[in-house]
Design a protein around this motif. Structure first.
Motif, PDB file in Angstrom:
ATOM      1  N   GLN A 117       0.815  -1.223   0.000  1.00 24.74           N
ATOM      2  CA  GLN A 117       0.000   0.000   0.000  1.00 24.74           C
ATOM      3  C   GLN A 117       0.845   1.269   0.000  1.00 24.74           C
ATOM      4  O   GLN A 117       0.455   2.299   0.535  1.00 24.74           O
ATOM      5  CB  GLN A 117      -0.911   0.011   1.240  1.00 24.74           C
ATOM      6  N   VAL A 118       2.019   1.235  -0.597  1.00 28.47           N
ATOM      7  CA  VAL A 118       2.943   2.380  -0.618  1.00 28.47           C
ATOM      8  C   VAL A 118       2.353   3.507  -1.459  1.00 28.47           C
ATOM      9  O   VAL A 118       1.816   3.278  -2.537  1.00 28.47           O
ATOM     10  CB  VAL A 118       4.321   1.953  -1.177  1.00 28.47           C
ATOM     11  N   ARG A 119       2.459   4.747  -0.950  1.00 30.01           N
ATOM     12  CA  ARG A 119       2.056   5.944  -1.694  1.00 30.01           C
ATOM     13  C   ARG A 119       3.245   6.889  -1.735  1.00 30.01           C
ATOM     14  O   ARG A 119       4.017   6.976  -0.786  1.00 30.01           O
ATOM     15  CB  ARG A 119       0.887   6.644  -0.996  1.00 30.01           C
ATOM     16  N   ALA A 120       3.379   7.626  -2.850  1.00 33.40           N
ATOM     17  CA  ALA A 120       4.517   8.537  -2.991  1.00 33.40           C
ATOM     18  C   ALA A 120       4.079   9.829  -3.674  1.00 33.40           C
ATOM     19  O   ALA A 120       3.184   9.823  -4.516  1.00 33.40           O
ATOM     20  CB  ALA A 120       5.635   7.877  -3.782  1.00 33.40           C
ATOM     21  N   GLU A 121       4.745  10.925  -3.284  1.00 33.10           N
ATOM     22  CA  GLU A 121       4.545  12.238  -3.902  1.00 33.10           C
ATOM     23  C   GLU A 121       5.918  12.851  -4.132  1.00 33.10           C
ATOM     24  O   GLU A 121       6.808  12.726  -3.290  1.00 33.10           O
ATOM     25  CB  GLU A 121       3.756  13.165  -2.979  1.00 33.10           C
ATOM     26  N   PHE A 122       6.077  13.553  -5.256  1.00 37.56           N
ATOM     27  CA  PHE A 122       7.341  14.222  -5.555  1.00 37.56           C
ATOM     28  C   PHE A 122       7.031  15.638  -6.001  1.00 37.56           C
ATOM     29  O   PHE A 122       6.234  15.846  -6.921  1.00 37.56           O
ATOM     30  CB  PHE A 122       8.104  13.464  -6.650  1.00 37.56           C
ATOM     31  N   ASP A 123       7.648  16.630  -5.344  1.00 36.97           N
ATOM     32  CA  ASP A 123       7.387  18.031  -5.665  1.00 36.97           C
ATOM     33  C   ASP A 123       8.499  18.686  -6.485  1.00 36.97           C
ATOM     34  O   ASP A 123       8.556  19.899  -6.589  1.00 36.97           O
ATOM     35  CB  ASP A 123       7.133  18.831  -4.388  1.00 36.97           C
ATOM     36  N   GLY A 124       9.384  17.891  -7.062  1.00 37.65           N
ATOM     37  CA  GLY A 124      10.493  18.423  -7.838  1.00 37.65           C
ATOM     38  C   GLY A 124      11.777  18.531  -7.039  1.00 37.65           C
ATOM     39  O   GLY A 124      12.851  18.710  -7.594  1.00 37.65           O
ATOM     40  N   ASP A 125      11.674  18.413  -5.727  1.00 42.81           N
ATOM     41  CA  ASP A 125      12.837  18.481  -4.844  1.00 42.81           C
ATOM     42  C   ASP A 125      12.819  17.367  -3.798  1.00 42.81           C
ATOM     43  O   ASP A 125      13.846  16.777  -3.504  1.00 42.81           O
ATOM     44  CB  ASP A 125      12.878  19.845  -4.143  1.00 42.81           C
ATOM     45  N   THR A 126      11.644  17.089  -3.244  1.00 39.33           N
ATOM     46  CA  THR A 126      11.528  16.125  -2.155  1.00 39.33           C
ATOM     47  C   THR A 126      10.523  15.034  -2.498  1.00 39.33           C
ATOM     48  O   THR A 126       9.399  15.317  -2.900  1.00 39.33           O
ATOM     49  CB  THR A 126      11.087  16.833  -0.855  1.00 39.33           C
ATOM     50  N   LEU A 127      10.960  13.801  -2.322  1.00 43.62           N
ATOM     51  CA  LEU A 127      10.086  12.639  -2.489  1.00 43.62           C
ATOM     52  C   LEU A 127       9.579  12.252  -1.107  1.00 43.62           C
ATOM     53  O   LEU A 127      10.369  12.050  -0.188  1.00 43.62           O
ATOM     54  CB  LEU A 127      10.874  11.483  -3.113  1.00 43.62           C
ATOM     55  N   ARG A 128       8.260  12.162  -0.969  1.00 40.61           N
ATOM     56  CA  ARG A 128       7.647  11.743   0.295  1.00 40.61           C
ATOM     57  C   ARG A 128       6.934  10.413   0.047  1.00 40.61           C
ATOM     58  O   ARG A 128       6.017  10.339  -0.760  1.00 40.61           O
ATOM     59  CB  ARG A 128       6.658  12.793   0.781  1.00 40.61           C
ATOM     60  N   VAL A 129       7.376   9.392   0.763  1.00 41.65           N
ATOM     61  CA  VAL A 129       6.825   8.051   0.601  1.00 41.65           C
ATOM     62  C   VAL A 129       6.145   7.670   1.902  1.00 41.65           C
ATOM     63  O   VAL A 129       6.733   7.790   2.981  1.00 41.65           O
ATOM     64  CB  VAL A 129       7.938   7.028   0.260  1.00 41.65           C
ATOM     65  N   THR A 130       4.902   7.190   1.813  1.00 41.24           N
ATOM     66  CA  THR A 130       4.138   6.777   2.985  1.00 41.24           C
ATOM     67  C   THR A 130       3.891   5.281   2.908  1.00 41.24           C
ATOM     68  O   THR A 130       3.394   4.778   1.897  1.00 41.24           O
ATOM     69  CB  THR A 130       2.792   7.528   3.044  1.00 41.24           C
ATOM     70  N   ILE A 131       4.252   4.593   3.990  1.00 44.18           N
ATOM     71  CA  ILE A 131       4.052   3.152   4.091  1.00 44.18           C
ATOM     72  C   ILE A 131       3.154   2.902   5.293  1.00 44.18           C
ATOM     73  O   ILE A 131       3.560   3.151   6.437  1.00 44.18           O
ATOM     74  CB  ILE A 131       5.386   2.390   4.282  1.00 44.18           C
ATOM     75  N   PRO A 132       1.912   2.436   5.090  1.00 45.38           N
ATOM     76  CA  PRO A 132       1.033   2.182   6.234  1.00 45.38           C
ATOM     77  C   PRO A 132       1.573   1.038   7.096  1.00 45.38           C
ATOM     78  O   PRO A 132       2.241   0.138   6.592  1.00 45.38           O
ATOM     79  CB  PRO A 132      -0.298   1.797   5.600  1.00 45.38           C
ATOM     80  N   ARG A 133       1.249   1.112   8.371  1.00 38.56           N
ATOM     81  CA  ARG A 133       1.597   0.019   9.283  1.00 38.56           C
ATOM     82  C   ARG A 133       0.377  -0.847   9.490  1.00 38.56           C
ATOM     83  O   ARG A 133      -0.738  -0.346   9.601  1.00 38.56           O
ATOM     84  CB  ARG A 133       2.066   0.583  10.624  1.00 38.56           C
ATOM     85  N   ARG A 134       0.593  -2.158   9.516  1.00 36.00           N
ATOM     86  CA  ARG A 134      -0.508  -3.082   9.786  1.00 36.00           C
ATOM     87  C   ARG A 134      -0.871  -2.980  11.263  1.00 36.00           C
ATOM     88  O   ARG A 134      -0.028  -2.747  12.109  1.00 36.00           O
ATOM     89  CB  ARG A 134      -0.091  -4.503   9.468  1.00 36.00           C
ATOM     90  N   ILE A 135      -2.132  -3.223  11.525  1.00 24.54           N
ATOM     91  CA  ILE A 135      -2.583  -3.251  12.917  1.00 24.54           C
ATOM     92  C   ILE A 135      -1.927  -4.437  13.591  1.00 24.54           C
ATOM     93  O   ILE A 135      -1.818  -5.519  13.003  1.00 24.54           O
ATOM     94  CB  ILE A 135      -4.116  -3.361  12.989  1.00 24.54           C
ATOM     95  N   SER A 136      -1.467  -4.231  14.818  1.00 26.36           N
ATOM     96  CA  SER A 136      -0.772  -5.316  15.505  1.00 26.36           C
ATOM     97  C   SER A 136      -1.689  -6.525  15.651  1.00 26.36           C
ATOM     98  O   SER A 136      -2.895  -6.384  15.779  1.00 26.36           O
ATOM     99  CB  SER A 136      -0.289  -4.850  16.879  1.00 26.36           C
ATOM    100  N   PRO A 137      -1.099  -7.699  15.605  1.00 28.44           N
ATOM    101  CA  PRO A 137      -1.908  -8.917  15.678  1.00 28.44           C
ATOM    102  C   PRO A 137      -2.661  -8.993  16.997  1.00 28.44           C
ATOM    103  O   PRO A 137      -2.173  -8.578  18.034  1.00 28.44           O
ATOM    104  CB  PRO A 137      -0.893 -10.043  15.562  1.00 28.44           C
TER     105      PRO A 137
END
Length: 144
Positions: A117-137
């Motif tokens: 479920q990785v999401r990424a945004e790039f503004d021409g200078d900075t790449l921001r990548v978001t990786i969700p965490r699974r709910i603990s078992p």
């Protein structure tokens, strides 16, 4: 079966997830032209970018991991994100313009990172990548 907080905390069978680790790039070649084995091999073998201009940081919250990667001089089309073994995120950026180069890092995550479920945004200078965490078992126990 019922779920109880005390049972979940006392019977937890999973250890705490491993914190994200930024794997180091391979060492430069020795005088003989050979490199020592590294945690991984570079994807391309051309000039690496200067470390002072490009950096990577990992921020952790209870619901997600955030990677902040400074990539000035790279275009959006030259950035690739890939996952390996459902635990490693591979960030690669290339620029063939004069003064360009190659940026490559791998980040290893614990079992709680949902790399599908990785999401990424790039503004021409900075790449921001978001990786969700699974709910603990959750540990289920039968009510007594």
């Amino acid at each position: 079966m019922i779920r109880t907080a005390s049972a979940a905390s006392s019977l937890s069978s999973y250890p705490a997830p491993q914190a994200p680790v930024i794997l180091t790039p391979p060492p430069p070649p020795t005088e003989s032209g050979r490199t020592a084995r590294a945690p991984y091999e570079p994807f391309l073998c051309h000039n690496a970018v200067a470390e002072d201009r490009h950096s990577i940081a990992v921020e952790t919250s209870t619901s997600e991991y955030r990677l902040i990667v400074h990539l000035p001089g790279f275009s959006r089309d030259a950035i690739t994100l890939a996952t390996r073994r459902r635990r490693i995120l591979h960030v690669v950026a290339d620029s063939w313009a004069p003064g360009g180069g190659h940026f490559e890092r791998r980040v290893s995550f614990g079992y709680d990172a949902d790399l599908s479920q990785v999401r990424a945004e790039f503004d021409g200078d900075t790449l921001r990548v978001t990786i969700p965490r699974r709910i603990s078992p959750i540990t289920w126990s039968s009510g007594v």
